[in-house]
Design a protein around this motif. Structure first.
Motif, PDB file in Angstrom:
ATOM      1  N   ILE A 103      -5.712   0.792  -9.379  1.00 49.61           N
ATOM      2  CA  ILE A 103      -4.971   1.241  -8.203  1.00 49.61           C
ATOM      3  C   ILE A 103      -3.963   2.319  -8.595  1.00 49.61           C
ATOM      4  O   ILE A 103      -3.100   2.080  -9.451  1.00 49.61           O
ATOM      5  N   TYR A 155      -0.627   4.309  -8.633  1.00 50.24           N
ATOM      6  CA  TYR A 155       0.700   3.730  -8.400  1.00 50.24           C
ATOM      7  C   TYR A 155       1.273   4.089  -7.030  1.00 50.24           C
ATOM      8  O   TYR A 155       2.132   3.383  -6.500  1.00 50.24           O
ATOM      9  N   ASN A 156       0.780   5.183  -6.434  1.00 45.18           N
ATOM     10  CA  ASN A 156       1.317   5.612  -5.139  1.00 45.18           C
ATOM     11  C   ASN A 156       0.459   5.151  -3.960  1.00 45.18           C
ATOM     12  O   ASN A 156       0.629   5.612  -2.840  1.00 45.18           O
ATOM     13  N   LYS A 157      -0.491   4.216  -4.222  1.00 40.17           N
ATOM     14  CA  LYS A 157      -1.337   3.714  -3.143  1.00 40.17           C
ATOM     15  C   LYS A 157      -1.220   2.197  -3.036  1.00 40.17           C
ATOM     16  O   LYS A 157      -0.835   1.515  -3.983  1.00 40.17           O
ATOM     17  N   VAL A 158      -1.598   1.696  -1.867  1.00 45.85           N
ATOM     18  CA  VAL A 158      -1.526   0.256  -1.601  1.00 45.85           C
ATOM     19  C   VAL A 158      -2.939  -0.300  -1.486  1.00 45.85           C
ATOM     20  O   VAL A 158      -3.771   0.238  -0.744  1.00 45.85           O
ATOM     21  N   THR A 206      -4.788  -2.841   0.090  1.00 51.41           N
ATOM     22  CA  THR A 206      -4.536  -3.730   1.224  1.00 51.41           C
ATOM     23  C   THR A 206      -5.416  -4.977   1.176  1.00 51.41           C
ATOM     24  O   THR A 206      -6.441  -5.020   0.486  1.00 51.41           O
ATOM     25  N   ILE A 242      -2.588  -1.662 -11.713  1.00 47.76           N
ATOM     26  CA  ILE A 242      -1.912  -0.464 -11.211  1.00 47.76           C
ATOM     27  C   ILE A 242      -1.817   0.554 -12.345  1.00 47.76           C
ATOM     28  O   ILE A 242      -1.415   0.225 -13.460  1.00 47.76           O
TER      29      ILE A 242
END
Length: 351
Positions: free
Chosen positions: A180, A182-185, A187, A209
């Motif tokens: 992932i 680091y600037n994304k989620v 979900t 992450i």
């Protein structure tokens, strides 16, 4: 062709997987107790005792040997092969008594289950080549992979590889890893979609992450933490390539696997298929397979990209390529290829 490792009957090609592990120093095997007792009895008949055999032949720590014949669950394969040779037991008989493999020092502490014979068909070859295109295989020359790790951005391609792993190496643990940015989620909906699409339970999904300078999207991997399995996959390379040189269906399957991983279809001002890689040996092998299948192609070293080799297949060959090879489960590339093939042309137009 190496007949000692290949068995061909009724057009079905099989290889003996165990033969590819006999020189691997990390491999230990689980062998049934009755067979070990038979070996020990033969040693005692010939040398008088296990200790005398060790003094005369193996010259290792006697406790190690004693434990392997007694309390240890696994026996080092290289040592066991040397022992049975001395007491005139063929390795094929040993192979019949192996139930599992194990690598000492493995972080997973899991057994590896392998079928003694592996069927080399189109499905196997396609995903095998796909792994060499997109998986960790040590081709960079810097590291030796210690696990099976396959990376791709297309979920359909990852699922295809997962199914290959389950079909040809059943009974072994694998997991799906999401890297992932680091600037994304990541979900819950995304998680559940992956879980359902790949039919995974929660224990098979891992996340990490990462801080990348260039990549901005999610990265997906199918992993199997088995050093012996990746060693086997890499050891099969020469025999798989040898088989494909003599079998047109398998040659097409090998190229398809590489195309799924590294190929591209173009349909804009011109129509063509290209595959690029820095592995000169591999690109020239692919060129040889294309020649074997009767394709016209161009191979060159790109001037705009350092050490990048390219194979170009032009518009005149696209129908043949689509019918015989294609991009398989890579739906986006296959769709572009089919559009390029079905383009309505003017008289004497090929582009």
């Amino acid at each position: 062709m190496n007949s000692t490792k290949i068995n061909m009957k009724n057009d079905v090609i099989k290889v003996n997987t165990y033969n590819f592990l006999i020189d691997n120093s990390i491999v230990h095997v689980k062998v049934d107790d009755s067979f070990l007792r038979t070996i020990k009895e033969k040693i005692i008949q010939k040398y008088g005792s296990l200790k005398q055999f060790n003094l005369q032949k193996l010259r290792i720590c006697y406790t190690t040997l004693e434990h392997e014949f007694g309390i240890n669950e696994y026996f080092k394969l290289i040592r066991l092969l040397k022992i049975i040779q001395d007491v005139s037991i063929p390795k094929e008989e040993l192979f019949n008594h192996i139930s599992a493999f194990f690598a000492r020092g493995s972080h997973t502490r899991r057994e590896l289950v392998l079928s003694k014979e592996l069927i080399i068909d189109e499905e196997f070859v396609e995903s095998y080549a796909l792994y060499f295109a997109e998986g960790d295989n040590g081709s960079n020359g810097y590291t030796k992979p210690r696990k099976v790790r396959f990376t791709n951005s297309e979920l359909s391609v990852l699922k295809h590889f997962k199914n290959w792993l389950i079909k040809y190496f059943p009974g072994n643990s694998y997991y799906f890893k999401v890297l992932i940015p680091y600037n994304k989620v990541f979900t819950k909906e995304h998680y559940n979609y992956i879980k359902d699409y790949f039919d995974l339970d929660d224990s098979r999904i891992k996340t990490q992450i990462c801080k990348w300078k260039k990549r901005t999207g999610f990265v997906y991997r199918i992993c199997c933490d088995q050093a012996i399995l990746i060693d086997l996959i890499l050891a099969l390379e020469s025999i798989i390539k040898e088989i494909c040189r003599d079998n047109k269906k398998l040659a097409a399957a090998y190229i398809r696997g590489m195309m799924i991983g590294e190929g591209t279809a173009y349909f804009n001002k011109s129509r063509y298929v290209r595959i690029e890689m820095r592995n000169e040996k591999e690109i020239k092998y692919l060129a040889g397979l294309l020649k074997f299948l009767g394709y016209e192609y161009k191979i060159n070293l790109r001037t705009t990209r350092e050490n990048m080799w390219s194979i170009y297949i032009g518009a005149k060959q696209l129908r043949k390529f689509c019918d015989e090879i294609g991009f398989g489960v890579h739906e986006k590339r296959q769709e572009i290829l089919e559009k390029a093939v079905n383009k309505k042309l003017r008289v004497n137009q090929y582009c």
